[in-house]
Design an enzyme around this catalytic site. Structure first.
Site, PDB file in Angstrom:
ATOM      1  N   ASN A   1      -0.137   7.073   9.600  1.00 43.76           N
ATOM      2  CA  ASN A   1      -1.384   7.059  10.430  1.00 43.76           C
ATOM      3  C   ASN A   1      -2.475   6.482   9.272  1.00 43.76           C
ATOM      4  OD1 ASN A   1      -2.222   9.419   8.762  1.00 43.76           O
ATOM      5  ND2 ASN A   1      -0.499  10.348   9.969  1.00 43.76           N
TER       6      ASN A   1
ATOM      7  N   ASP B   1       2.800  13.652  14.639  1.00 45.74           N
ATOM      8  CA  ASP B   1       3.356  14.672  15.692  1.00 45.74           C
ATOM      9  C   ASP B   1       4.804  14.138  16.346  1.00 45.74           C
ATOM     10  OD1 ASP B   1       1.208  16.230  15.883  1.00 45.74           O
ATOM     11  OD2 ASP B   1      -0.137  14.866  16.619  1.00 45.74           O
TER      12      ASP B   1
ATOM     13  N   LYS C   1      18.172  -2.187   7.610  1.00 44.42           N
ATOM     14  CA  LYS C   1      17.015  -3.201   8.201  1.00 44.42           C
ATOM     15  C   LYS C   1      17.289  -3.485   9.611  1.00 44.42           C
ATOM     16  CE  LYS C   1      14.003  -6.837   7.351  1.00 44.42           C
ATOM     17  NZ  LYS C   1      14.239  -8.166   7.094  1.00 44.42           N
TER      18      LYS C   1
ATOM     19  N   PHE D   1      -7.651  21.518  10.315  1.00 43.83           N
ATOM     20  CA  PHE D   1      -8.639  20.329  10.556  1.00 43.83           C
ATOM     21  C   PHE D   1      -8.347  19.892  12.071  1.00 43.83           C
ATOM     22  CE2 PHE D   1     -10.728  18.591   6.733  1.00 43.83           C
ATOM     23  CZ  PHE D   1     -10.451  19.531   6.048  1.00 43.83           C
TER      24      PHE D   1
ATOM     25  N   LYS E   1      -7.555  24.450  19.347  1.00 39.65           N
ATOM     26  CA  LYS E   1      -6.407  24.303  18.177  1.00 39.65           C
ATOM     27  C   LYS E   1      -6.569  25.655  17.121  1.00 39.65           C
ATOM     28  CE  LYS E   1      -5.828  19.621  18.016  1.00 39.65           C
ATOM     29  NZ  LYS E   1      -6.523  18.306  17.183  1.00 39.65           N
TER      30      LYS E   1
ATOM     31  N   LYS F   1      -3.276  27.785  17.016  1.00 43.20           N
ATOM     32  CA  LYS F   1      -2.659  27.926  15.490  1.00 43.20           C
ATOM     33  C   LYS F   1      -2.971  29.000  14.906  1.00 43.20           C
ATOM     34  CE  LYS F   1      -2.977  22.766  15.344  1.00 43.20           C
ATOM     35  NZ  LYS F   1      -1.755  22.137  14.991  1.00 43.20           N
TER      36      LYS F   1
HETATM   37  N1  CTP Z   1      -0.559  20.312  11.621  1.00 48.73           N
HETATM   38  C1  CTP Z   1       0.230  20.826  11.123  1.00 48.73           C
HETATM   39  N2  CTP Z   1       1.504  20.440  11.286  1.00 48.73           N
HETATM   40  C2  CTP Z   1       1.654  19.550  12.190  1.00 48.73           C
HETATM   41  C3  CTP Z   1       0.798  19.027  13.212  1.00 48.73           C
HETATM   42  C4  CTP Z   1      -0.602  19.502  12.799  1.00 48.73           C
HETATM   43  O1  CTP Z   1       0.168  21.468   9.990  1.00 48.73           O
HETATM   44  N3  CTP Z   1       3.033  19.288  12.757  1.00 48.73           N
HETATM   45  C5  CTP Z   1      -2.016  20.637  11.290  1.00 48.73           C
HETATM   46  C6  CTP Z   1      -2.922  19.507  10.668  1.00 48.73           C
HETATM   47  O2  CTP Z   1      -2.781  19.666   9.101  1.00 48.73           O
HETATM   48  C7  CTP Z   1      -4.545  20.012  11.215  1.00 48.73           C
HETATM   49  C8  CTP Z   1      -4.010  20.901  12.250  1.00 48.73           C
HETATM   50  O3  CTP Z   1      -2.647  21.089  12.240  1.00 48.73           O
HETATM   51  O4  CTP Z   1      -4.682  20.968  10.319  1.00 48.73           O
HETATM   52  C9  CTP Z   1      -4.340  19.921  13.703  1.00 48.73           C
HETATM   53  O5  CTP Z   1      -3.759  18.638  13.621  1.00 48.73           O
HETATM   54  P1  CTP Z   1      -4.076  17.644  14.640  1.00 48.73           P
HETATM   55  O6  CTP Z   1      -3.215  16.586  14.460  1.00 48.73           O
HETATM   56  O7  CTP Z   1      -5.649  17.315  14.796  1.00 48.73           O
HETATM   57  O8  CTP Z   1      -3.731  18.464  16.158  1.00 48.73           O
HETATM   58  P2  CTP Z   1      -2.301  18.622  16.830  1.00 48.73           P
HETATM   59  O9  CTP Z   1      -1.769  20.085  16.660  1.00 48.73           O
HETATM   60  O10 CTP Z   1      -1.391  17.632  16.407  1.00 48.73           O
HETATM   61  O11 CTP Z   1      -2.925  18.320  18.364  1.00 48.73           O
HETATM   62  P3  CTP Z   1      -3.104  17.168  19.055  1.00 48.73           P
HETATM   63  O12 CTP Z   1      -2.019  16.028  18.758  1.00 48.73           O
HETATM   64  O13 CTP Z   1      -2.889  17.613  20.606  1.00 48.73           O
HETATM   65  O14 CTP Z   1      -4.590  16.667  18.906  1.00 48.73           O
END
Ligand code: CTP
Length: 416
Positions: free
Chosen positions: A210, A279, A289, A323, A337, A341
């Site tokens: 990303n 995710d 490859k 975040f 969130k 969390k």
């Molecule tokens: N985060 C994490 N571990 C994961 C996914 C997310 O520690 N496997 C943490 C990120 O570092 C951030 C927070 O969770 O502090 C939110 O991440 P974000 O990607 O915005 O949220 P998601 O839980 O992935 O939700 P969504 O994809 O539905 O937006």
């Protein structure tokens, strides 16, 4: 605006070969917004001319306590009084010895005796001189009186020896001065920070990732160290330099990042999750490859479990800061969130806005606490956002003191 903006830094240069590096130090200090006034010992002027440092600092350079012109321009007492901090770089064994016993026989040592400002010494000398018991004792004496000693680096010395004695890097000296002039309101905290993107392999040479650069997490790490915390950063692949004083643990995949975060969690008193953790990942990464195919390529992706709720369940007195990078319904998603969390604070930003989110040096954030209080801020530098987040940590901590030492299970939890 950085910590040094508008601050007066008096730089004392003494006579060692490293004096030439003071030019770079002056430049960095001026670039940080500081007002720089240089004073030099007579021997220092043999290595670098006052004109060089006067030009770089845009201020007259003091070399002589008894010069009528210099005393009228800026006398030694005014120099001593005007300083927010004094740094002696390079500090020779001679100037260190004089400062330790209070000899004031030139402009630099006289100002050192006359000032009430914070003082730092950045020693630079031959390794045998640096290790001489007299120098060791003198530095210990200066430290015990509250002076900061900026350790020299190791390596090839100008005198031909190898070892400790090289003047610390000018950027390190600046970081130490910034710390000296910052409130140590995070002293005693062990802050664990995740930062940057993760990379999930498709095959041996390709990956899904990303746009995260790691800038926000690294800015928090830098600021937390400056404010007195011990800091570890679990970083995904990022080209950013490790901030001085920060311990860095490099990781690649979400699984690697999450396992390092769990592993370092017991050490921490606060966890700041600024990383953009994947995710989803390719379900069956190929060995070797994948060859191109006219029909294209279909990737099956599997979900990556979020470790945060599991960590939150054993957080004890630790603070959890997350975040939320959103593209829609910023506040509602961030609040959800925060709850899901088990966070104490969430930093929400709309990554579709210009000047916010990934890759850029600025951010536009809304901070939402577990008490439901939310505050939105205008666009500001990631360094400024870092300080805002850390201010919130200090405030939450004041309301919710650490019950236990880091790494020890909470007594209250054990009883429950
Ligand atoms: N985060 C994490 N571990 C994961 C996914 C997310 O520690 N496997 C943490 C990120 O570092 C951030 C927070 O969770 O502090 C939110 O991440 P974000 O990607 O915005 O949220 P998601 O839980 O992935 O939700 P969504 O994809 O539905 O937006």
């Amino acid at each position: 605006m950085g910590v040094l903006s508008g601050k007066t830094i008096v730089l004392g240069v003494s006579g060692g070969i490293a004096a030439y590096k003071s030019a770079e130090l002056v430049r960095l200090l001026v670039n940080s917004g500081a007002i720089v006034r240089v004073m030099m010992t007579r021997n220092a002027t043999e290595f670098i001319t006052p004109l060089t440092l006067q030009t770089l600092s845009s201020n007259p350079v003091a070399t002589d306590t008894f010069s009528l012109t210099q005393e009228s321009e800026i006398g030694h007492i005014r120099l001593a009084d005007s300083a927010d901090a004094i740094v002696i770089a390079p500090a020779t064994a001679d100037v260190i010895a004089k400062a330790a016993v209070g000899i004031a026989d030139d402009i630099v040592t006289t100002v050192l005796l006359a000032t009430r400002a914070k003082v730092a010494f950045a020693p630079a000398m031959n390794v045998h001189m640096y290790e001489h018991p007299t120098v060791v004792e003198n530095l210990a004496k200066l430290r015990s009186r509250g002076a900061v000693v900026i350790d020299p680096g190791e390596g090839a010395l100008a005198c031909g020896y190898e070892g400790k004695g090289r003047l610390a890097d000018p950027a390190i000296i600046v970081a130490e001065i910034e710390k000296m002039l910052s409130a140590q309101d995070l002293a005693g905290e062990n802050i664990l920070i995740t930062a940057g993107p993760t990379q999930e392999p498709i095959d041996t040479v390709r990956f899904v990732s990303n746009r995260s650069s790691g800038k926000m997490g690294f800015a928090i790490a830098r600021a937390a160290w400056r404010r007195g915390a011990a800091v570890r950063i679990v970083a995904g692949p990022s080209a950013l330099a490790t901030p001085y004083g920060v311990e860095r643990i490099d990781t690649v995949t979400a699984a690697g990042m999450l396992s390092q975060t769990s592993g370092n969690f017991p050490w921490s008193t606060a966890l700041v999750m600024a990383a953009a953790v994947a995710d989803f990942r390719p379900a069956n990464p190929a060995r070797g490859k994948i060859k191109k195919d006219a029909r294209g390529l279909r990737l099956e992706m599997e979900s990556i479990a979020d470790e945060m709720p599991r960590l939150a369940a054993k957080k004890g007195a630790r603070l959890l800061i997350g975040f939320a990078a959103e593209t829609d319904d910023l506040e509602a998603n961030a609040r959800a969130k925060l709850k899901r969390k088990g966070l104490d604070l969430i930093v929400a930003n709309d990554v579709t806005r210009e000047g916010a989110g990934f890759e850029v040096d600025t951010n536009i954030v809304t901070l939402i606490g577990s008490d439901g209080r939310s505050q939105s801020y205008p666009q500001m530098s990631k360094d400024a956002v870092a300080d805002l987040i850390l201010d919130r940590i200090v405030a939450i901590r004041a309301a919710k003191p650490k019950a236990t030492r880091p790494g020890k299970p909470s007594r209250l939890r054990a009883v429950r």
